[in-house]
Design an enzyme around this catalytic site. Structure first.
Site: not given
Ligand code: XIL
Length: 489
Positions: A140, A200, A240, A271, A273
């Site tokens: 990020e 990432n 996401h 990641e 979803d």
């Molecule tokens: C999130 C986890 O899923 C949660 O359990 C935690 O509270 C916060 O982080 N981007 C990322 C992940 O790279 O590490 C994050 O994970 C979600 C967004």
């Protein structure tokens, strides 16, 4: 033809024979198609479904600096991460380390110097070594709201844009992304590790965002990967997907995966979803259909080598209200959703890389890879150069490795110093007629066809005795028989 082999790369591409029996788990179907299918989890979520359905594991929180870093870059509280790595090993799963350099969940590292970050990078990579297949080195790094800019808060406040031109790629600039990757690469090389190093980010999935606006965040990520290609092996699109205008699913997802893949890096959806009432997506469909399209976009690019969903069940998701995952239920008792069946079905159809220019197409010769070999250990990236030849006594030598497809190529050139350190280098080579260089990274370039000359940029001119640095270039046509000649200064 039952399968394809991507020549020049160890990434296996398989179009699955429709008559073959369908696999009944995500991991088996993915393995047959030549990619991993993973899940994020914590030790409390390691029910049997994890090892049954998935062949890759990302610690959802247990390898973040907030959990494992001390303020001096040491390690602490690694027990949960160890549990996850051990579980993965027992269940024949790859591990993605997540994550080394991140503004969020930084814990004791918040505000640290580059030197301390480098210490942490070394400690974390070395602790698990090659048991980690992929590390998210930088997470990020880019700003929200499709500005195309870097974040400005720490650790990005460590970076300096000396001439104020908006990038961090010039002589005199410093860049926390570059320096963190350089450190990570040094550690990997010094340890002889097979670990691949990834960058990432989120909202980088499509070429465009809502309304057809260019995805400037994706473009900025692309520039970073292209510029630092020698240190970056893989790119993670967090994927996401939700109703935020910058987070929707667009029809150009596959094209964006493809352009990163064309740089020679592996691409992963890290990641995944998908909001179940996503109303704002360009592809306008229900959740199962959206999953199908996202999985298909990856399957259609040979170098899209893995997909990871961000949790098992909706109720246990970080965004439970979006019901974005593949299972309902919880606590080890899970039920498959329509989205699960759509993903399984799509994986079972296998890859179709007919639109991927980096794929050589259907081979006429007998395929040489058995169809059911799972990609347990991901393969060496296609641009890995051959072993450097013995360095000359002084000066430098150069070797080139090529990743070619019909009409184009990416060349990676390794410059190796001889018995003495060098402070600068230039490499000259002659392209065959019809070939032309379109862009280069980690080098200055003069000429684009015929004899082309490359020289070091500010940060890679100094090479210690016997050590190497790499630069690369991309071009059109066929670049056969290249003989690079290196001159040191
Ligand atoms: C999130 C986890 O899923 C949660 O359990 C935690 O509270 C916060 O982080 N981007 C990322 C992940 O790279 O590490 C994050 O994970 C979600 C967004």
């Amino acid at each position: 033809m039952a399968m394809l082999l991507l020549v020049g790369s160890a990434v296996t591409v398989q179009a699955i024979d429709p008559a073959a029996a369908a696999e009944t788990t995500l991991r088996a179907a993915a393995a047959k198609a030549g990619l991993f299918f993973g899940v994020a989890a914590s030790p409390g979520r390691l029910s049997s479904i994890v090892g049954q359905e998935f062949n890759q594991l990302t610690p959802e929180n247990d390898m973040k600096p907030a959990t494992i870093a001390t303020s001096s870059g040491g390690l602490q509280n690694t027990g949960s991460a160890d549990t996850l790595v051990n579980y993965a090993q027992t269940n024949n799963m790859l591990v993605r380390g997540h994550t080394l350099v991140w503004h969020s969940q930084a814990g004791a590292l918040q505000g640290a110097s580059q030197g301390t970050l480098n210490t942490f990078i070394g400690n974390a990579i070395n602790r698990w070594g090659s048991r980690i297949a992929y590390w998210d080195v930088v997470n990020e790094a880019l700003d929200d709201n499709n500005t195309g800019r870097r974040r400005t808060q720490w650790p990005h406040s460590l970076s300096r844009d000396a001439n104020g031109d908006g990038d961090y790629f010039d002589a005199g600039d410093t860049d926390v992304i570059r320096d963190s990757f350089i450190r990570a690469k040094q550690v990997v090389q010094a340890g002889g590790l097979s670990t691949k190093l990834c960058i990432n980010d989120y909202d980088v999935d499509g070429l465009t965002v809502s309304g057809g606006t260019p995805n400037r965040k994706a473009n900025a990520l692309y520039d970073i990967v292209r510029t630092y290609r020698q240190y970056i092996d893989c790119v993670g699109f967090q994927a996401h997907f939700n109703d935020n205008p910058n987070s929707i699913i667009t029809n150009d997802l596959q094209a964006n995966i493809q352009r990163f893949a064309d740089l020679g890096v592996e691409v992963h959806l890290t990641e995944l979803d998908i909001d179940d009432d996503l109303s704002n997506n360009d592809i306008g469909a229900g959740q199962a259909e959206n999953y199908r399209k996202v999985v298909r976009a990856c399957l259609n690019v040979a170098r899209c080598t893995g997909i990871t969903v961000w949790g098992i069940a909706d109720s246990e998701s970080w965004r439970s209200s979006e019901r974005g995952l593949l299972f309902t239920g919880g606590g080890g008792n899970y039920q498959k959703k329509a989205a699960y069946h759509a993903v399984l079905d799509e994986l079972n159809k296998g890859r179709d890389v007919s639109t991927d220019p980096t794929s050589p197409g259907t081979p006429t010769a007998t395929p040489s890879v058995p169809p059911t070999t799972p990609p347990v250990t991901p393969s060496v990236p296609p641009t890995t150069p051959p072993n450097p030849t013995t360095p000359p006594a002084t000066g430098c030598s150069a070797t080139v490795s090529l990743n070619s497809w019909t009409g184009g190529f990416v060349a990676t050139v390794r410059v190796t110093a001889g018995a003495a350190p060098i402070n600068g280098w230039s490499v000259q080579l002659t392209l065959p007629s019809g070939a032309a260089v379109t862009n280069a990274w980690n080098a200055n370039r003069s000429g684009s066809s015929g004899t082309v000359r490359f020289s070091n940029v500010s940060y890679n001119g100094r090479v210690n005795a016997g050590q190497s640095t790499e630069f690369g270039f991309q071009g059109t046509g066929a670049a056969t028989g290249l003989t690079p000649v290196c001159t040191a200064s």
